[in-house]
Enzyme design. Structure first.
Site, PDB file in Angstrom:
ATOM      1  N   LYS A  13       7.853   3.388  -1.303  1.00 16.87           N
ATOM      2  CA  LYS A  13       9.017   3.009  -2.113  1.00 16.87           C
ATOM      3  C   LYS A  13       9.219   3.978  -3.281  1.00 16.87           C
ATOM      4  O   LYS A  13      10.310   4.475  -3.510  1.00 16.87           O
ATOM      5  CB  LYS A  13       8.834   1.576  -2.678  1.00 16.87           C
ATOM      6  CG  LYS A  13       8.596   0.533  -1.597  1.00 16.87           C
ATOM      7  CD  LYS A  13       8.402  -0.851  -2.194  1.00 16.87           C
ATOM      8  CE  LYS A  13       7.172  -1.029  -3.049  1.00 16.87           C
ATOM      9  NZ  LYS A  13       5.893  -0.883  -2.327  1.00 16.87           N
ATOM     10  N   ARG A  88       9.726  -9.568  -5.771  1.00 16.88           N
ATOM     11  CA  ARG A  88       8.515  -9.749  -4.974  1.00 16.88           C
ATOM     12  C   ARG A  88       8.279 -11.198  -4.602  1.00 16.88           C
ATOM     13  O   ARG A  88       7.293 -11.483  -3.918  1.00 16.88           O
ATOM     14  CB  ARG A  88       7.304  -9.274  -5.775  1.00 16.88           C
ATOM     15  CG  ARG A  88       6.826  -7.853  -5.451  1.00 16.88           C
ATOM     16  CD  ARG A  88       5.758  -7.545  -6.467  1.00 16.88           C
ATOM     17  NE  ARG A  88       4.760  -6.615  -6.077  1.00 16.88           N
ATOM     18  CZ  ARG A  88       4.730  -5.317  -6.440  1.00 16.88           C
ATOM     19  NH1 ARG A  88       5.713  -4.791  -7.117  1.00 16.88           N
ATOM     20  NH2 ARG A  88       3.706  -4.564  -6.107  1.00 16.88           N
TER      21      ARG A  88
HETATM   22  P1  ADP Z   1       4.767   2.561  -2.951  1.00 10.77           P
HETATM   23  O1  ADP Z   1       5.668   2.947  -4.115  1.00 10.77           O
HETATM   24  O2  ADP Z   1       5.522   1.854  -1.860  1.00 10.77           O
HETATM   25  O3  ADP Z   1       3.548   1.807  -3.378  1.00 10.77           O
HETATM   26  P2  ADP Z   1       4.275   5.448  -2.790  1.00 10.77           P
HETATM   27  O4  ADP Z   1       5.660   5.990  -2.674  1.00 10.77           O
HETATM   28  O5  ADP Z   1       3.581   5.612  -4.103  1.00 10.77           O
HETATM   29  O6  ADP Z   1       4.229   3.903  -2.306  1.00 10.77           O
HETATM   30  O7  ADP Z   1       3.382   6.127  -1.632  1.00 10.77           O
HETATM   31  C1  ADP Z   1       1.985   5.886  -1.547  1.00 10.77           C
HETATM   32  C2  ADP Z   1       1.263   7.191  -1.242  1.00 10.77           C
HETATM   33  O8  ADP Z   1       1.582   7.597   0.096  1.00 10.77           O
HETATM   34  C3  ADP Z   1       1.660   8.338  -2.162  1.00 10.77           C
HETATM   35  O9  ADP Z   1       0.498   9.112  -2.445  1.00 10.77           O
HETATM   36  C4  ADP Z   1       2.690   9.134  -1.344  1.00 10.77           C
HETATM   37  O10 ADP Z   1       2.601  10.534  -1.648  1.00 10.77           O
HETATM   38  C5  ADP Z   1       2.233   8.879   0.093  1.00 10.77           C
HETATM   39  N1  ADP Z   1       3.391   8.690   1.014  1.00 10.77           N
HETATM   40  C6  ADP Z   1       4.601   8.139   0.747  1.00 10.77           C
HETATM   41  N2  ADP Z   1       5.393   8.126   1.846  1.00 10.77           N
HETATM   42  C7  ADP Z   1       4.633   8.678   2.842  1.00 10.77           C
HETATM   43  C8  ADP Z   1       4.891   8.965   4.233  1.00 10.77           C
HETATM   44  N3  ADP Z   1       6.063   8.647   4.811  1.00 10.77           N
HETATM   45  N4  ADP Z   1       3.874   9.541   4.931  1.00 10.77           N
HETATM   46  C9  ADP Z   1       2.676   9.848   4.352  1.00 10.77           C
HETATM   47  N5  ADP Z   1       2.390   9.614   3.058  1.00 10.77           N
HETATM   48  C10 ADP Z   1       3.346   9.038   2.307  1.00 10.77           C
HETATM   49  P1  AMP Z   2       3.401  -1.554  -8.058  1.00 11.91           P
HETATM   50  O1  AMP Z   2       3.446  -0.388  -9.005  1.00 11.91           O
HETATM   51  O2  AMP Z   2       4.752  -1.972  -7.558  1.00 11.91           O
HETATM   52  O3  AMP Z   2       2.395  -1.342  -6.952  1.00 11.91           O
HETATM   53  O4  AMP Z   2       2.880  -2.785  -8.932  1.00 11.91           O
HETATM   54  C1  AMP Z   2       1.605  -2.773  -9.528  1.00 11.91           C
HETATM   55  C2  AMP Z   2       1.247  -4.183 -10.001  1.00 11.91           C
HETATM   56  O5  AMP Z   2       2.160  -4.616 -11.016  1.00 11.91           O
HETATM   57  C3  AMP Z   2       1.311  -5.276  -8.928  1.00 11.91           C
HETATM   58  O6  AMP Z   2       0.120  -5.366  -8.148  1.00 11.91           O
HETATM   59  C4  AMP Z   2       1.525  -6.523  -9.786  1.00 11.91           C
HETATM   60  O7  AMP Z   2       0.332  -6.945 -10.435  1.00 11.91           O
HETATM   61  C5  AMP Z   2       2.470  -6.004 -10.867  1.00 11.91           C
HETATM   62  N1  AMP Z   2       3.896  -6.108 -10.482  1.00 11.91           N
HETATM   63  C6  AMP Z   2       4.767  -5.086 -10.293  1.00 11.91           C
HETATM   64  N2  AMP Z   2       5.983  -5.552  -9.961  1.00 11.91           N
HETATM   65  C7  AMP Z   2       5.874  -6.903  -9.912  1.00 11.91           C
HETATM   66  C8  AMP Z   2       6.775  -7.953  -9.595  1.00 11.91           C
HETATM   67  N3  AMP Z   2       8.056  -7.710  -9.244  1.00 11.91           N
HETATM   68  N4  AMP Z   2       6.308  -9.235  -9.640  1.00 11.91           N
HETATM   69  C9  AMP Z   2       5.048  -9.497  -9.996  1.00 11.91           C
HETATM   70  N5  AMP Z   2       4.131  -8.565 -10.289  1.00 11.91           N
HETATM   71  C10 AMP Z   2       4.541  -7.268 -10.253  1.00 11.91           C
END
Ligand code: ADP
Ligand code: AMP
Length: 217
Positions: A13, A88
């Protein structure tokens, strides 16, 4: 245009939201980033949220919907918002409907990044960001072009999130399955959900999202 990027931790995301922000002038609204900023500043919200975040559980609906409401009042979001990590829960989805309606705005798409859970531990535990500008990287899937130097700002300082460990990721995935995935039918009924294969490589996921945003349907 206002969109939600929906998917479990590590689905991609944030990666896609940053790209859309850079390429389309939309604004990324990541509740995770906002909460981490509050923790860093030591605000009352940050102090309440820290332990919950470290455990991989969800911060209260009131807190996150409150910070999203405040953020939506800033004029830069009028050019289009990308909700990343929010809503969420069902209560957050309801709250977002109200927050948008009060501001005469509406959702255009809910884009679900469909991923294989087993790949996510690897994605999340390999994730790191630039300590100065926040650009996102991965140990194997998205390395800086020059090792140890941020592509975007040239900084040589990087950091990892304390909750990006294998144990906490399991809790975060369970929270997603139990509380977040069940909001999809709410958006299905409104005809807003579009699915993208989140297991494809980063550029292919981006192209699939672009095709949806450009399709107008
Ligand atoms: P989210 O915001 O959904 O938690 P991230 O965008 O931070 O996920 O992605 C998690 C990790 O995976 C990051 O280190 C990113 O560089 C890597 N990543 C994101 N999309 C892909 C993909 N399509 N294939 C491989 N690695 C990815
Ligand atoms: P994220 O960066 O989206 O992976 O979020 C990291 C952490 O922040 C999550 O594991 C939750 O503890 C908290 N958090 C982020 N967004 C939300 C949300 N919309 N509702 C509740 N907790 C959240």
């Amino acid at each position: 245009m206002n969109i939600i990027l929906l998917g479990p931790p590590g689905a991609g995301k944030g990666t896609q939201a940053s790209r859309l922000e850079a390429e389309r002038g939309m604004v990324q609204l990541s509740t995770g980033d906002m909460l981490r900023a509050a923790v860093k500043l030591g605000t009352p919200i940050g102090m309440r949220a820290k332990a919950v975040m470290d455990a991989g559980e969800l911060v209260s609906d009131e807190i996150v919907s409150g910070i999203i409401g405040e953020r939506l009042d800033m004029p830069d979001t009028e050019s289009g918002a990308i909700f990343d990590g929010y809503p969420r829960t069902a209560a957050q989805a309801q709250a977002l409907d109200g927050l948008l309606a009060e501001r005469d705005r509406q959702l255009d798409y809910v884009i679900e990044l469909v991923v294989d859970e087993e790949a996510l531990v690897d994605r999340v535990t390999g994730r790191f960001t630039c300590a100065r500008c926040g650009a996102g990287y991965h140990d194997r899937y998205k390395q800086p072009k020059v090792e140890g130097v941020c592509d975007v700002c040239g900084s040589t300082e990087f950091k990892r999130r304390p909750d990006d460990n294998a144990e906490t990721v399991r809790t975060r995935m369970a929270e997603y399955r139990a509380k977040t995935a069940p909001i999809l039918p709410f958006y299905e009924e409104k005809g807003l959900v579009r699915r993208v294969d989140g297991m494809a490589d980063i550029d292919a996921v981006g192209a699939a999202i672009d095709a949806i945003l450009d399709s107008g349907s």
